[in-house]
Design an enzyme around this catalytic site. Structure first.
Site, mmCIF file in Angstrom:
data_model
loop_
_atom_site.group_PDB
_atom_site.id
_atom_site.type_symbol
_atom_site.label_atom_id
_atom_site.label_comp_id
_atom_site.label_asym_id
_atom_site.label_seq_id
_atom_site.Cartn_x
_atom_site.Cartn_y
_atom_site.Cartn_z
ATOM 1 C CD GLN A 190 -2.686 1.163 2.558
ATOM 2 O OE1 GLN A 190 -2.163 1.639 3.560
ATOM 3 N NE2 GLN A 190 -3.922 0.673 2.558
ATOM 4 C CE1 TYR B 206 -2.090 9.181 7.572
ATOM 5 C CE2 TYR B 206 -3.234 7.302 6.611
ATOM 6 C CZ TYR B 206 -2.634 7.918 7.700
ATOM 7 O OH TYR B 206 -2.570 7.280 8.913
#
Length: 757
Positions: A482, A563
């Site tokens: 990821q 994020y």
């Protein structure tokens, strides 16, 4: 033991009447009065369904009431689901119902026999708090008592999207019947069940916009009822429907922060509501009465008793409300599932509340469940979770994904032995896919000083050691990486030192879509310039190249949880006025540019997925509708699946936690965007995984904490289901088939108020 002597009950519904009867039976010296504004034979609705658990409580607390109910109950076991001319029947469910009017008659008789003063056609006096020791407000969903003390009870009332009407038919359905009608105006549904030998409750429900388009808003009462009978003529056998003060309404979900104020306590719908599709309103009210009576009997003062009552009932009610909300939202979004195959559609409907599961259904009706499994494509004896799934050139041997867990500590961004042991253990545990934590694309893109990265050759070599271990020691298990950038949520302490808390020292500068700190005391990031956007895009592509060389089988782009890329998507964190801010299409621009750049360098045969936050759980943020549009955009650019998470975008979010609570978002994206989804969030049991996969709500299920607590969770799930097939690789200790019983769970209240004969 000190008990209140004068008790007032406001509201003559089942909950209020049963509370009065129980309290009088426990202490005949009590002076108990029930105030009911309507006549004794006035009642709304028709039939009432009670569960075995509720009946068990009634039997223990008052056998006289129980025996009277028993004489009038209609019982049945089947559920019929009719859709597009096909009827699916599932058996073994066990229902009991009787007429609401008859239930009230039984409770009236019991109260009078015990000496309760019943005052009909009488409004409750306003001064009851001063004249009585205890006031039980059982005055319904529109409770005037609750509103009078709203500043204390602090109610939250939410109106939902469907219109419905309670009607009746003069014959008994053979089963609990759900029938779907697809009309020119939209989808409508019928909920029907018998409550007497010659009568059934019939509820007609549809979304508000369908109700308006069909003209019900302009129709008179009788015309409206006749229109419903015509639409569902097949289900009714051409018979008419009848009304009992019936009117179209919308469901009001009631939640109160407190249930008592001094000597006033809320009970039943005044305190909480749960959607009729799980048949819970009367059930909850009666169980409230049982618990309140027990607490007043057990405690030495009413204040302690009311506290104990709320502490006992609140978790049970909250669980029921979560299940009811899942059920009502399923019906609100019924159109999503209309194209499913008939048996899968029926299974989906039966498991909509998450309380009935694949395992429950196998026990209740093994033949029906086996037929659904065959239609789904499960080989004989193979649970749904162990069927393979293909993403581009990668075939996963089962549907279990070990979700990323941000819990490691890397030195200089280099994954170490802990990463090897942790990921290796999960791979050996039998999952189809194991994911890394978020791997950062630059030193400035780290969340904490301990985050692993893929921005140096040394880091890539360390990751290669891990992927080779997984492929060698757990053949058939895929490992995914990821990739992400922390954005405004970077330069924070390690998880165990304080999640999202800024570092005390050693901070690095942060960048984001807009200069907004995550928390008031967090560092304020710099707004990214066009040149910096280009640099970050190149950091992602460089990390992707290293990931491919390191041997990862799948790459996931992290566009969730606030994020950097998520910060561009949410209107709460992106306040730009250039080409990268404003409309959703503009907010999508940079994440899609990064995705396209990574897809170009990522090997063609290897899949790419995208993790999104499907809602910000905050007003003005990303909505479920936005999430579908976001998923469609990534799908159009070549994403192979969407990993559907929620929240963590803004610090003041208000998530609605619960069992599999994020799954409805995945379900919606899967059906509306037409792309495979990974469901994540409070999926804890293999039974939940089987249910979600078989119902078609998800293609893969990601689990974090279950695999953290038990690295061999998938193997143990296989063992508990007696499965030893190709969907899981069995290490030697498991081949003999050690079986562990699965821990059961129940939210049902346990009867404990036993008064003898």
């Amino acid at each position: 033991m000190g008990h209140p002597q004068r008790i007032a009950v406001i509201g003559g519904g089942p909950g209020g009447l049963y509370a009065a009867a129980l309290l009088k039976r426990l202490d005949p010296s009590r002076d108990i009065t029930v105030w009911e504004r309507n006549a004794p034979d006035d009642t709304f609705g028709f039939g009432v369904v009670l569960s075995d658990e509720t009946l068990g409580g009634i039997e223990h607390a008052d056998p006289v009431v129980y025996q009277a109910l028993q004489r009038d109950f209609i019982r049945w076991d089947d559920i019929d689901i009719v859709h597009r001319g096909t009827r699916q029947t599932s058996s073994g469910h066990g229902f009991a119902a009787l007429g609401r009017h008859r239930l009230l008659e039984i409770l009236h008789d019991r109260c009078r026999t015990l000496g309760v003063d019943l005052r009909f056609r009488t409004e409750a006096p306003a001064h009851l708090r001063r004249t009585h020791d205890l006031v039980i407000a059982a005055d319904g969903v529109h409770s005037t008592t609750r509103e009078a003390y709203a500043h204390v009870f602090r109610p939250h009332i939410e109106t939902h999207r469907c219109r419905y009407i309670w009607l009746a038919a003069d014959f008994a359905f053979e089963a609990f019947r759900f029938e779907i009608a697809e009309t020119e105006h939209g989808v409508m549904q019928l909920h029907g069940y018998p409550y007497a030998a010659d009568a059934s409750t019939v509820i007609i429900e549809m979304r508000e916009e369908v109700w308006r388009a069909a003209g019900f808003e302009e129709l008179g009462g009788q015309e409206s009822i006749e229109r419903c009978a015509k639409i569902f003529a097949d289900a009714l056998g051409g018979r008419p429907l009848k009304s009992n003060k019936s009117a179209w309404t919308t469901f009001r979900a009631v939640v109160n922060e407190r249930w008592s104020h001094g000597n006033v306590v809320l009970l039943g719908d005044a305190a909480h509501t749960a959607h009729f599709s799980i048949g819970s309103g009367t059930k909850l009210a009666v169980e409230d009465a049982l618990a309140l009576a027990a607490c007043l009997e057990e405690q030495d003062c009413s204040e302690k008793a009311l506290t104990a009552y709320e502490e006992e009932r609140r978790p049970v009610v909250a669980s029921t409300q979560r299940a009811a909300r899942a059920s009502l939202e399923w019906f609100e979004n019924l159109a999503l599932h209309l194209d499913q195959r008939p048996r899968q559609f029926a299974f989906n409907l039966l498991t909509r509340s998450r309380r009935v599961t694949h395992g429950n259904l196998r026990l209740r009706d093994a033949r029906f469940t086996a037929a659904v499994e065959r239609e789904f494509g499960c080989p004989p004896g193979t649970p749904p979770m162990f069927t393979p799934f293909r993403l581009r050139g990668l075939t996963l041997r089962n549907r279990v994904v070990v979700s990323p867990m941000d819990m490691y500590s890397a030195t200089d961004g280099v994954p170490g032995d802990f990463h090897l042991v942790h990921l290796g253990a999960r791979a050996l545990g039998g999952a189809g896919l194991v994911m890394t934590e978020m791997v950062c694309v630059s030193p400035e893109g780290r969340i904490t000083p301990g985050c692993a990265g893929l921005y140096t050759a040394r880091q890539a070599e360390a990751w290669k050691r891990i992927t080779e271990f997984v492929h060698r020691q757990a053949p058939g298990t895929a490992i995914g990486v990821q990739l992400g950038h922390s954005g405004r949520k970077g330069s924070t302490k390690l998880m165990w030192e304080g999640i999202d808390e800024p570092l005390d020292d050693g901070n690095w500068p942060l960048v984001a879509a807009s200069p907004l700190p995550y928390k008031p005391h967090s560092q304020t990031p710099r707004r990214l310039s066009r040149a910096q956007l280009t640099d970050i895009r190149e950091q992602f592509t460089a990390a992707a190249v290293r990931a491919a060389r390191a041997g990862f089988d799948l790459l996931e782009l992290h566009c969730a949880h606030g994020y950097l890329l998520s910060g561009f998507l949410s209107p709460l964190t992106n306040q730009r006025t250039d080409a990268y801010g404003g409309s959703l299409e503009k907010r999508l621009r940079f994440p899609l540019e990064v995705f396209d750049a990574v897809r170009r360098v990522w090997p063609e045969e290897r899949p790419m997925t995208v993790r999104v936050s499907a809602t910000d759980w905050a007003e003005g943020g990303t909505t479920a509708e936005d999430a579908v549009r976001i998923a469609r955009a990534f799908a159009a650019h070549g994403a192979d699946a969407i990993d559907v998470s929620t929240g963590q975008v803004v610090a003041d979010e208000r998530p609605e936690f619960g069992r599999s609570y994020q799954t409805p978002f995945a379900d919606r994206i899967r059906h509306e965007a037409g792309i495979p989804v990974i469901a994540v969030g409070a999926i804890s049991s293999w039974d939940d995984v089987n249910s979600l996969i078989l119902a078609g709500r998800a293609d893969l299920c990601a689990l974090a904490r279950p695999h953290l607590y038990d690295p061999h969770w998938t193997l143990h799930a296989a063992a508990e289901q007696g499965y030893e097939g190709p969907g899981v690789v069995w290490p030697a200790p498991y081949r003999a088939g050690s079986r562990r019983p699965q821990t059961g769970r129940t939210d049902a209240p346990k009867p404990r108020l036993s008064l003898g004969g």
